[in-house]
Design an enzyme around this catalytic site. Structure first.
Site, PDB file in Angstrom:
ATOM      1  N   LYS A  53       0.628  -1.272   0.035  1.00 23.85           N
ATOM      2  CA  LYS A  53       0.043   0.133   0.111  1.00 23.85           C
ATOM      3  C   LYS A  53       0.917   1.187  -0.106  1.00 23.85           C
ATOM      4  O   LYS A  53       2.109   1.275   0.282  1.00 23.85           O
ATOM      5  CB  LYS A  53      -0.797  -0.179   1.243  1.00 23.85           C
ATOM      6  CG  LYS A  53      -0.278   0.034   2.512  1.00 23.85           C
ATOM      7  CD  LYS A  53      -1.243  -0.452   3.730  1.00 23.85           C
ATOM      8  CE  LYS A  53      -0.267  -0.342   5.113  1.00 23.85           C
ATOM      9  NZ  LYS A  53      -1.027  -0.978   6.025  1.00 23.85           N
ATOM     10  N   TYR A 277      15.749  30.898   6.205  1.00 24.41           N
ATOM     11  CA  TYR A 277      14.775  31.533   6.675  1.00 24.41           C
ATOM     12  C   TYR A 277      14.589  31.513   8.076  1.00 24.41           C
ATOM     13  O   TYR A 277      14.996  30.900   8.813  1.00 24.41           O
ATOM     14  CB  TYR A 277      13.457  30.804   6.170  1.00 24.41           C
ATOM     15  CG  TYR A 277      13.013  30.884   4.961  1.00 24.41           C
ATOM     16  CD1 TYR A 277      12.819  32.268   4.305  1.00 24.41           C
ATOM     17  CD2 TYR A 277      12.913  29.907   4.064  1.00 24.41           C
ATOM     18  CE1 TYR A 277      12.243  32.134   2.892  1.00 24.41           C
ATOM     19  CE2 TYR A 277      12.519  29.958   2.616  1.00 24.41           C
ATOM     20  CZ  TYR A 277      12.075  31.026   2.023  1.00 24.41           C
ATOM     21  OH  TYR A 277      11.753  31.189   0.808  1.00 24.41           O
TER      22      TYR A 277
HETATM   23  C1  LIG Z   1      -0.326  -1.997   6.509  1.00 22.51           C
HETATM   24  C2  LIG Z   1      -0.854  -3.223   7.244  1.00 22.51           C
HETATM   25  C3  LIG Z   1      -0.186  -4.323   7.591  1.00 22.51           C
HETATM   26  C4  LIG Z   1       1.490  -4.044   7.562  1.00 22.51           C
HETATM   27  O1  LIG Z   1       2.088  -3.810   8.591  1.00 22.51           O
HETATM   28  P1  LIG Z   1       3.556  -3.701   8.975  1.00 22.51           P
HETATM   29  O2  LIG Z   1       3.555  -3.185  10.285  1.00 22.51           O
HETATM   30  O3  LIG Z   1       4.027  -2.378   7.992  1.00 22.51           O
HETATM   31  O4  LIG Z   1       4.174  -4.986   8.568  1.00 22.51           O
HETATM   32  C5  LIG Z   1      -0.699  -5.376   7.830  1.00 22.51           C
HETATM   33  N1  LIG Z   1      -2.025  -5.587   7.767  1.00 22.51           N
HETATM   34  C6  LIG Z   1      -2.756  -4.479   7.731  1.00 22.51           C
HETATM   35  C7  LIG Z   1      -4.261  -4.680   7.871  1.00 22.51           C
HETATM   36  C8  LIG Z   1      -2.307  -3.356   7.435  1.00 22.51           C
HETATM   37  O5  LIG Z   1      -3.079  -2.215   7.162  1.00 22.51           O
END
Ligand SMILES: *Cc1c(COP(=O)(O)O)cnc(C)c1O
Length: 392
Positions: A53, A277
């Site tokens: 994602k 700045y």
């Molecule tokens: C993002 C996500 C993961 C991955 O988690 P990590 O801590 O990055 O391994 C697993 N399960 C769900 C439902 C997520 O949204």
């Protein structure tokens, strides 16, 4: 006029963005190594979902997704139907699960693209059934239980006979039962055990009434490494896939991402010289100031002003003054041989020095996830394979 729109203009944009010396480099060998580490940890009979994602936590979803699958991941996880659809357009045919909730329009897209959908209320399941009936396609669904995250997901006791009946619909492939851990990275395991017990209760409720769905899944990266009891037969690996540490003493992961730029300008300044700045930094002694073309619009966050360090020629130097939208200034002792064209490592390794994503996150008072996903689209992503490089 027309020739100024379409292709030519896009061509220029893409040339300009790749000529800029600021870039992220992703090592595909690290992605494969990390998948290998997680596969070895879970062993035979447990599948790995590579969570890609948010553009694979900033690393590039299609390239990383393909690499993870090649290294033995069986599933990809995304946040939205759009992210999943983009992977399908890139030619990826592996099972993909949308981890977040989907609106009715997103459910239509998910079915069209053959993406599995996460559901946790009967209304959404109804929409899925309606959509499946209308399109004649079966919908793959995973039911999400809120075992203690307190976010999306239904209460364990809300999963009742009505759900079992609804999931029996011929338009539905009930692929999985899942939940998500709130504290798998914390030193204290008490709450993780509570969540595991609640998840097991729901599994038991199902088991005595009908066959279980093919996939049960609970573990994220930290849980995979710390709690074998949470593996079931599918684990969802995000952060660790990229080699960032899910908890401080995690071992054996290879960071996949480095972020570099270049010195584009150097000038000698006297003691008492103000920088940037708001004039938040003043040199105490004569110095060289090196300008580097990266800023908060790239995701090199303004909160790092007067806090971060970068590496040039294997040595660490401080980022001084406020970080601007497109530039930072680095202070160098006058005698050090820093020059225009030198590589500047913002995150990564140079010689025996390194700046980890955790170092930047700590300075910002946030977590590595936010730093990685905050690297903006303006920064081009390049891919290398250090295994191939080593072989040459
Ligand atoms: C993002 C996500 C993961 C991955 O988690 P990590 O801590 O990055 O391994 C697993 N399960 C769900 C439902 C997520 O949204």
């Amino acid at each position: 006029m027309d020739s100024l729109r379409g292709g030519e203009r896009h061509g220029l944009v893409s040339i300009a963005s790749t000529l800029r010396p600021t870039a992220v480099t992703v090592d595909l060998a690290a992605i494969r190594h990390n998948i290998g580490l997680f596969r070895d940890t879970v062993g035979e009979g447990v599948e790995v979902m590579a969570v890609v994602k948010a553009n694979a936590y900033g690393h590039g979803a299609a390239v990383v997704g393909r690499q993870a699958l090649e290294a033995g991941a069986r599933w990809l996880g995304v946040a939205t139907a759009e992210e999943g659809s983009a992977l399908r357009q890139a030619g990826i045919e592996a099972p993909i699960l949308i981890l977040g909730q989907s609106t009715p329009d997103q459910i239509v897209l998910a079915l069209e693209q053959g993406l599995d959908i996460t559901v946790f209320d009967l209304g959404t399941l109804d929409t899925v059934v309606g959509c499946a009936t209308k399109t004649g396609r079966k919908a793959g669904v995973h039911v999400k239980i809120d075992s203690g995250m307190g976010r999306v997901g239904m209460a364990p006791e809300a999963f009742d006979e009505r759900w079992l009946k609804a999931l029996d619909h011929p338009g539905i492939h009930w692929h999985g039962l899942m939940s998500h851990l709130a504290e798998s990275d914390a030193p204290d395991d008490t709450f993780t055990r509570v969540q595991l017990a609640r998840f097991l209760d729901v599994i038991e409720f199902i088991r005595i009434r009908r066959p279980l769905p093919p996939y049960l899944h609970l573990a994220n990266s930290a849980a995979v490494l710390r709690y074998p009891g949470t593996h079931f037969n599918l684990v969802r690996v995000g952060l660790g896939l990229y080699g960032a540490k899910p908890f401080a003493d995690a071992q054996g992961l290879w960071p996949a991402l480095s972020w570099t730029s270049q010195v584009v300008y150097v000038k000698a300044v006297p003691a008492g010289f103000w920088v940037g700045y708001g004039r938040t930094y003043r040199t105490e002694a004569p110095a060289k100031l090196a300008a580097v073309p990266v800023g908060y619009a790239d995701g090199y966050r303004r909160g790092l002003s007067n806090l971060a360090e970068v590496i040039i020629r294997g040595r660490r130097y401080p980022v001084v003054g406020r970080i601007s939208m497109d530039q930072i200034t680095v202070a160098v002792p006058p005698q050090d041989p820093v020059a225009v064209g030198d590589t500047v490592t913002l995150m990564g390794v140079d010689g025996d020095q390194s700046v980890s994503v955790d170092e930047l996150a700590e300075k910002l008072g946030t977590i590595s996830y936010e730093v990685l996903t905050g690297i903006s689209e303006r920064v081009p992503r390049r891919y290398v394979d250090t295994e191939i490089l080593r072989g040459i």
